[in-house]
Design an enzyme around this catalytic site. Structure first.
Site, PDB file in Angstrom:
ATOM      1  N   MET A 115       0.805  -1.207   0.000  1.00  0.00           N
ATOM      2  CA  MET A 115       0.000   0.000   0.000  1.00  0.00           C
ATOM      3  C   MET A 115       0.848   1.272   0.000  1.00  0.00           C
ATOM      4  SD  MET A 115      -2.823  -1.500  -0.195  1.00  0.00           S
ATOM      5  CE  MET A 115      -4.017  -0.213   0.030  1.00  0.00           C
ATOM      6  N   ASN A 153       1.387  -5.022 -10.600  1.00  0.00           N
ATOM      7  CA  ASN A 153       0.585  -4.781  -9.406  1.00  0.00           C
ATOM      8  C   ASN A 153      -0.749  -5.492  -9.545  1.00  0.00           C
ATOM      9  OD1 ASN A 153      -0.095  -3.451  -6.880  1.00  0.00           O
ATOM     10  ND2 ASN A 153      -1.451  -2.151  -8.073  1.00  0.00           N
ATOM     11  N   HIS A 164      -4.546  -5.183  -8.374  1.00  0.00           N
ATOM     12  CA  HIS A 164      -5.459  -4.154  -7.863  1.00  0.00           C
ATOM     13  C   HIS A 164      -6.877  -4.719  -7.798  1.00  0.00           C
ATOM     14  CE1 HIS A 164      -6.795  -0.135  -6.909  1.00  0.00           C
ATOM     15  NE2 HIS A 164      -7.790  -0.315  -7.758  1.00  0.00           N
TER      16      HIS A 164
END
Length: 179
Positions: A79, A96, A98
């Site tokens: 985060m 990443n 998400h």
């Protein structure tokens, strides 16, 4: 991911190292159980930074990762917003995970954002990391239907289950290009 690797879901990919920005995170304990090197760089172990700041020592992270020489850096549950310097240090190597169907619901609390917006389909996305938050090229997505009777908690559980399927398959596909 370590369980996915043990099950063969990562294809030819192997996890060489785990880094966490949380000193007592569960992933560091799991890494130890699996015999995988792990690090929690000291500057991140203090509580003197906010979760969205650049107050931690990225140079320390860059140094550790550079020594490991990974083909791919996978962010999952990390985060922090990474600086352009960090991203450029590993250009084209950072992905990443998400918890939304990007480009919708970027940033924090994406599942809650989708829930509050009343969408009927949400999901998860794996994308290349770019200097603009959650805006890198999309690699793959997995939809999750929000059904009547669902709660924010049940939708969160469904999105996380989809993430656990999507990320290993993306890593396995990308690993074919590294060999």
């Amino acid at each position: 991911m370590l369980e996915a690797e043990n099950s063969g879901l990562l294809g030819t990919a192997s996890i060489v190292c785990i880094l966490s920005d949380v000193k007592d995170s569960g992933i560091l304990k799991i890494a130890k159980e699996f015999g995988v090197r792990s690090h929690c760089p000291g500057s991140l172990a203090s509580n003197n930074y906010s979760s969205n700041s650049h107050e931690f020592n990225e140079d320390e992270w860059i140094d550790i990762i550079s020594k490991e020489k990974p083909d791919l850096i996978v962010l999952a549950g990390f985060m922090k917003v990474l600086s352009t310097q960090f991203i450029n240090s590993f250009d084209g190597k950072i992905i990443n995970l998400h918890p939304s169907l990007l480009p919708s619901f970027r940033g924090l609390d994406a599942i809650k954002q989708a829930w509050d917006a009343g969408v009927k389909i949400t999901g998860c996305t794996v994308h290349w990391v770019s200097p603009v938050l959650d805006s890198g090229e999309i690699i793959a997505q997995s939809p999750v239907r929000i059904m009547p009777g669902d709660t924010l908690e049940s939708v969160s559980a469904k999105v996380h289950a989809a993430e656990h399927m999507l990320l290993p398959s993306v890593i396995a596909q990308l690993a074919m290009h590294f060999n």
